[in-house]
Design a protein around this motif. Structure first.
Motif, mmCIF file in Angstrom:
data_model
loop_
_atom_site.group_PDB
_atom_site.id
_atom_site.type_symbol
_atom_site.label_atom_id
_atom_site.label_comp_id
_atom_site.label_asym_id
_atom_site.label_seq_id
_atom_site.Cartn_x
_atom_site.Cartn_y
_atom_site.Cartn_z
ATOM 1 N N THR A 30 1.748 -8.590 -6.508
ATOM 2 C CA THR A 30 2.290 -7.761 -4.830
ATOM 3 C C THR A 30 3.030 -6.070 -5.193
ATOM 4 O O THR A 30 3.335 -6.170 -6.002
ATOM 5 C CB THR A 30 3.193 -9.121 -4.541
ATOM 6 N N GLU A 31 3.631 -5.769 -3.906
ATOM 7 C CA GLU A 31 4.778 -4.418 -3.828
ATOM 8 C C GLU A 31 5.851 -4.957 -5.339
ATOM 9 O O GLU A 31 6.042 -4.069 -6.051
ATOM 10 C CB GLU A 31 4.804 -4.446 -2.490
ATOM 11 N N ARG A 35 6.372 -3.017 -8.007
ATOM 12 C CA ARG A 35 7.204 -2.354 -8.938
ATOM 13 C C ARG A 35 8.413 -2.833 -10.210
ATOM 14 O O ARG A 35 9.095 -2.667 -10.614
ATOM 15 C CB ARG A 35 8.293 -2.552 -7.896
#
Length: 62
Positions: A30-31, A35
């Motif tokens: 997932t983003e 990150r």
């Protein structure tokens, strides 16, 4: 594979392969997961900035 005498082509090939490797490693995350740092990092160095820099450099040579 680029001609070793053509430095622009060599750099472009290197950056393209590095970008493909990075995208392969991020595939399926997932983003938020992409990150999050996996190790303790300096707050001034974040992966999205590295990806953006790599992309901007690669775009100049394409």
């Amino acid at each position: 594979m680029a001609d070793p005498g053509d430095t622009n082509a060599v750099l472009h090939d290197y950056l393209r392969s590095a970008r493909e490797a990075l995208l392969w490693k991020l595939d399926g995350l997932t983003e938020r997961e992409a990150r999050l740092p996996r190790i303790a990092t300096n707050p001034d160095r974040d992966w999205p900035a590295y990806v953006a820099k790599l992309t901007s450099i690669a775009d100049r040579f394409s």
